[in-house]
Design a protein around this motif. Sequence first.
Motif, mmCIF file in Angstrom:
data_model
loop_
_atom_site.group_PDB
_atom_site.id
_atom_site.type_symbol
_atom_site.label_atom_id
_atom_site.label_comp_id
_atom_site.label_asym_id
_atom_site.label_seq_id
_atom_site.Cartn_x
_atom_site.Cartn_y
_atom_site.Cartn_z
ATOM 1 N N GLU A 198 0.840 -1.284 -0.039
ATOM 2 C CA GLU A 198 0.011 0.067 -0.022
ATOM 3 C C GLU A 198 0.858 1.296 0.038
ATOM 4 O OE1 GLU A 198 -3.406 0.110 2.805
ATOM 5 O OE2 GLU A 198 -2.879 -1.686 3.350
ATOM 6 N N ASP A 199 0.661 2.149 -0.901
ATOM 7 C CA ASP A 199 1.054 3.457 -0.778
ATOM 8 C C ASP A 199 0.052 4.117 -0.226
ATOM 9 O OD1 ASP A 199 2.148 6.023 -1.139
ATOM 10 O OD2 ASP A 199 2.497 5.964 -3.503
ATOM 11 N N ALA A 200 0.460 4.501 1.096
ATOM 12 C CA ALA A 200 -0.319 5.013 2.119
ATOM 13 C C ALA A 200 0.191 6.261 2.533
ATOM 14 C CB ALA A 200 -0.532 4.148 3.365
ATOM 15 N N ALA A 201 0.896 7.072 1.497
ATOM 16 C CA ALA A 201 1.714 8.181 1.909
ATOM 17 C C ALA A 201 0.919 9.249 2.431
ATOM 18 C CB ALA A 201 2.606 8.610 0.724
ATOM 19 N N GLU A 202 -0.369 9.421 1.740
ATOM 20 C CA GLU A 202 -1.435 10.682 2.164
ATOM 21 C C GLU A 202 -2.248 10.265 2.980
ATOM 22 O OE1 GLU A 202 -0.816 11.825 -2.585
ATOM 23 O OE2 GLU A 202 -2.601 11.495 -1.757
ATOM 24 N N SER A 203 -2.372 8.980 3.645
ATOM 25 C CA SER A 203 -3.477 8.444 4.636
ATOM 26 C C SER A 203 -3.268 8.237 5.925
ATOM 27 C CB SER A 203 -4.021 7.243 3.655
ATOM 28 O OG SER A 203 -3.224 6.215 3.849
ATOM 29 N N LEU A 204 -2.037 8.748 6.555
ATOM 30 C CA LEU A 204 -2.134 8.636 8.065
ATOM 31 C C LEU A 204 -3.208 9.129 8.681
ATOM 32 C CD1 LEU A 204 -0.130 7.633 10.083
ATOM 33 C CD2 LEU A 204 0.678 10.153 10.345
ATOM 34 N N GLY A 205 -3.864 8.464 9.540
ATOM 35 C CA GLY A 205 -5.126 8.731 10.362
ATOM 36 C C GLY A 205 -6.398 8.298 9.335
ATOM 37 N N SER A 206 -6.236 7.545 8.428
ATOM 38 C CA SER A 206 -7.377 7.067 7.483
ATOM 39 C C SER A 206 -7.767 5.762 7.688
ATOM 40 C CB SER A 206 -7.037 7.194 5.912
ATOM 41 O OG SER A 206 -7.042 8.658 5.786
ATOM 42 N N TYR A 207 -8.769 5.271 7.638
ATOM 43 C CA TYR A 207 -9.318 3.916 7.871
ATOM 44 C C TYR A 207 -10.131 3.408 6.918
ATOM 45 C CZ TYR A 207 -7.484 4.798 12.618
ATOM 46 O OH TYR A 207 -6.719 4.779 13.810
ATOM 47 N N TYR A 208 -9.975 2.149 6.696
ATOM 48 C CA TYR A 208 -10.913 1.371 5.658
ATOM 49 C C TYR A 208 -11.480 0.279 6.684
ATOM 50 C CZ TYR A 208 -12.489 -1.895 1.994
ATOM 51 O OH TYR A 208 -13.052 -2.855 1.298
#
Length: 392
Positions: A198-208
């Motif tokens: 996962e490229d989660a570079a922009e999604s710290l604090g996001s949940y699926y």
Amino acid sequence: MDKYHQLIKFIRNAYSTPEAFIPLHEPRFSGNEKAYVADAIDSTFVSSVGEYVNRFEQMMCDITGAKYAIATVNGTSALHVALQLAGVEKGDEVITQALSFIATANAINYTGARPVFLDVDRHTMGLSPVTLELWLKKNVELKEVKAGSSQSNTQSQPFNKITGRRIAAIVPMHTFGHPVELDDIIEIANRYNIPVVEDAAESLGSYYKNEHTGTRGILGAFSFNGNKTVTCGGGGAIVTNDEKLARIAKHITTTAKVPHPYEYTHDMVGYNYRMPNLNAALACAQLENLKDFVINKRNWANKLEQFCQNHELDFIKEPGNTKSNYWLNAICLKNRDERDKVLKLLNKEGVMCRPIWTLLYKMPMYADCFRDEQTNAQWLEDRIVNIPSSVI
């Protein structure tokens, strides 16, 4: 006053900035940043060894729920190493999306592999599982390949029928903090024996579905660049639940130096990718405020959504079954001409906005990469505008 001038006024009122320039996303330093940085300086441990690096890694585990976190100098290096640990090698192909920041493709290229650009969904702006499955059915075949030293030990691996290259990984990117359809992507990937990074570079604090982004694939990569929700100037992190991968990740990001009191011995090709303690000090203070930052950003997104509803503007909302950090807020306009007019107007009035990224296959170094028609990606490129998203 037309709706775009009203949008400008609305944003200026929200940020209590009647005249001055309003950036797209600037950092907020409202906690222990100065104290922790000063403490790191006083300790003299300002490079890659220090208390704050270890603390940062533990905080990332606590926040994401991952068992292991490895601090790196930036998000690109985190993704590069994550891909290498996933088994990506020179000559392979890696499936990703063309609607992304250049670092996604660059990290793939650093491994010696080439990206395959597939289309996105409009509602997530991330890799489409429907497109992924259709493309794999049409273009990929599974072959039995020798694994290990035994001739009888083989495993089924996917190969591109057209190029003959092995498909070594799938890299979905959570655009602007909005999670992609991870369940479907991972289920499809498992059927073809392809690891998901996962490229989660922009999604710290996001949940699926109540699970933090970056933790559903075998590895995830985060960024702490200056414009991210949480920043330490630069900085990145790899997260994983695999102990072996975590151990190797820490080793090769620290130049693969074999522990010894004074001798310099290295047993692998490694990288000088370890986050410095000085940056980690800043990151720890920022992470302490992550929860409040996300609450603030989600409240601002809700206000923008209501404004857009009242003024016939299309605000990009978080997909179903997700909780987004709303890193960058976005509106979707009627066409490219309207997009360009809005970009010109808002920037002229001192309210910074930007278009979504130019699709990566349009860059000269990736123009020859395998891709599909990119129908949704092109549609979004023509219409998306990011508007100010800083914590208020």
